[in-house]
Design a protein around this motif. Structure first.
Motif, PDB file in Angstrom:
ATOM      1  N   CYS A   1      -6.304  -6.245   6.497  1.00  0.00           N
ATOM      2  CA  CYS A   1      -7.921  -5.551   6.997  1.00  0.00           C
ATOM      3  C   CYS A   1      -8.097  -4.624   7.987  1.00  0.00           C
ATOM      4  N   ASP A   2      -6.639  -4.483   8.831  1.00  0.00           N
ATOM      5  CA  ASP A   2      -6.384  -3.376   9.609  1.00  0.00           C
ATOM      6  C   ASP A   2      -6.839  -1.777   9.154  1.00  0.00           C
ATOM      7  N   LEU A   3      -5.882  -1.698   7.989  1.00  0.00           N
ATOM      8  CA  LEU A   3      -5.382  -0.685   7.271  1.00  0.00           C
ATOM      9  C   LEU A   3      -6.787  -0.536   6.297  1.00  0.00           C
ATOM     10  N   LEU A   4      -7.368  -1.260   6.420  1.00  0.00           N
ATOM     11  CA  LEU A   4      -8.698  -0.500   5.166  1.00  0.00           C
ATOM     12  C   LEU A   4     -10.280  -0.490   5.977  1.00  0.00           C
ATOM     13  N   GLU A   5      -9.938  -0.635   7.520  1.00  0.00           N
ATOM     14  CA  GLU A   5     -10.974  -1.322   8.498  1.00  0.00           C
ATOM     15  C   GLU A   5     -11.714  -2.084   7.998  1.00  0.00           C
ATOM     16  N   LEU A   6     -11.503  -3.302   7.303  1.00  0.00           N
ATOM     17  CA  LEU A   6     -12.891  -3.711   7.516  1.00  0.00           C
ATOM     18  C   LEU A   6     -12.825  -5.346   7.620  1.00  0.00           C
ATOM     19  N   LYS A   7     -13.947  -5.664   8.543  1.00  0.00           N
ATOM     20  CA  LYS A   7     -14.015  -7.216   9.081  1.00  0.00           C
ATOM     21  C   LYS A   7     -13.344  -8.090   7.694  1.00  0.00           C
TER      22      LYS A   7
ATOM     23  N   ALA B   1       1.133  -1.746  -0.153  1.00  0.00           N
ATOM     24  CA  ALA B   1      -0.117   0.244   0.195  1.00  0.00           C
ATOM     25  C   ALA B   1       0.723   1.248  -0.237  1.00  0.00           C
ATOM     26  N   ILE B   2       0.532   1.834  -0.685  1.00  0.00           N
ATOM     27  CA  ILE B   2       1.214   3.181  -1.414  1.00  0.00           C
ATOM     28  C   ILE B   2       1.345   3.829  -0.075  1.00  0.00           C
ATOM     29  N   ASP B   3       2.216   4.743   0.727  1.00  0.00           N
ATOM     30  CA  ASP B   3       2.649   5.301   1.540  1.00  0.00           C
ATOM     31  C   ASP B   3       1.747   4.569   3.244  1.00  0.00           C
ATOM     32  N   THR B   4       2.339   4.061   3.191  1.00  0.00           N
ATOM     33  CA  THR B   4       1.621   2.771   3.562  1.00  0.00           C
ATOM     34  C   THR B   4       2.571   2.196   4.348  1.00  0.00           C
ATOM     35  N   ASN B   5       2.756   1.248   6.024  1.00  0.00           N
ATOM     36  CA  ASN B   5       3.848   0.508   6.319  1.00  0.00           C
ATOM     37  C   ASN B   5       3.240  -1.190   5.876  1.00  0.00           C
ATOM     38  N   TRP B   6       1.798  -1.335   4.851  1.00  0.00           N
ATOM     39  CA  TRP B   6       1.903  -2.634   4.766  1.00  0.00           C
ATOM     40  C   TRP B   6       2.286  -3.209   3.539  1.00  0.00           C
TER      41      TRP B   6
END
Length: 193
Positions: free
Chosen positions: A79-85, A51-56
């Motif tokens: 999932c945490d990054l995208l705020e998805l379950k 993911a651009i500009d993140t650490n994932w």
């Protein structure tokens, strides 16, 4: 759960035809852009997704038939990054990887993948003798001229691809790296234009 990313076969075919080991493309998923790098110079092939500009980031190994699987730890961080379950049909690694595969180009770019994009995946794999802290490309040293023996082929392969490293092995050429951003040069191939 394994998934088959068979749509990548078109890109792989074009990369083989153009003799390119590394190809980069971007995919938008929700509010994030993901940089994807396909490396066909490795065995098995690797699909590097970050993911651009993140650490994932995640390394997906493509087995026979383009079979792929995302590590659970990478999936839960995604999932945490995208705020998805996760799971239950809401969001699965299968859905995400299928989306990436379906949005991959069928033709590769002839542009060199910047080694800075590969550092996040491979810096820890570079031997100490190859100075893994030096991550900024400075150029090429043709040792045919100075009669010395080329080195750091492993680092060259990890950051520029197998085809480039094989050429360097065959022609006694070393890649040159720095730990100073001010010394960074535009990446070129070691062979004549």
């Amino acid at each position: 759960m394994a998934i088959y990313l068979s749509n990548l076969r078109y890109l792989v075919s074009d990369m083989r035809e153009k003799e390119i080991d590394l190809n980069e493309f971007e995919v938008q998923y929700q509010r994030y852009k993901f940089r994807c790098i396909l490396d066909i110079g490795t065995s098995p092939y690797e699909l590097l997704i970050g993911a651009i500009d993140t650490n994932w980031a995640s390394v997906i190994y493509l087995k026979k038939g383009y079979e792929a699987e995302m590590a659970d730890k990478d999936f839960y961080k995604l999932c945490d990054l995208l705020e998805l379950k996760p799971g239950g049909g809401v969001f699965t690694s299968y859905m995400f990887l299928k989306y990436i595969s379906n949005h991959a180009p069928h033709k590769c770019k002839r542009r060199i993948v910047d080694p800075m994009y590969l550092v996040r995946y491979r810096q820890h794999k570079i031997k100490d003798s190859d100075e893994p802290w030096k991550i900024y490309f400075k150029g090429w040293n043709n040792h045919v001229l100075d009669k010395k023996t080329a080195r750091n082929f492993d680092k060259t392969e990890k950051l520029l691809g197998k085809r480039v490293a094989d050429y360097c092995r065959e022609h006694n050429i070393s890649s040159i790296w720095s730990d100073k951003t001010s010394e960074k040069k535009k990446v070129t191939y070691p062979w004549p234009k």
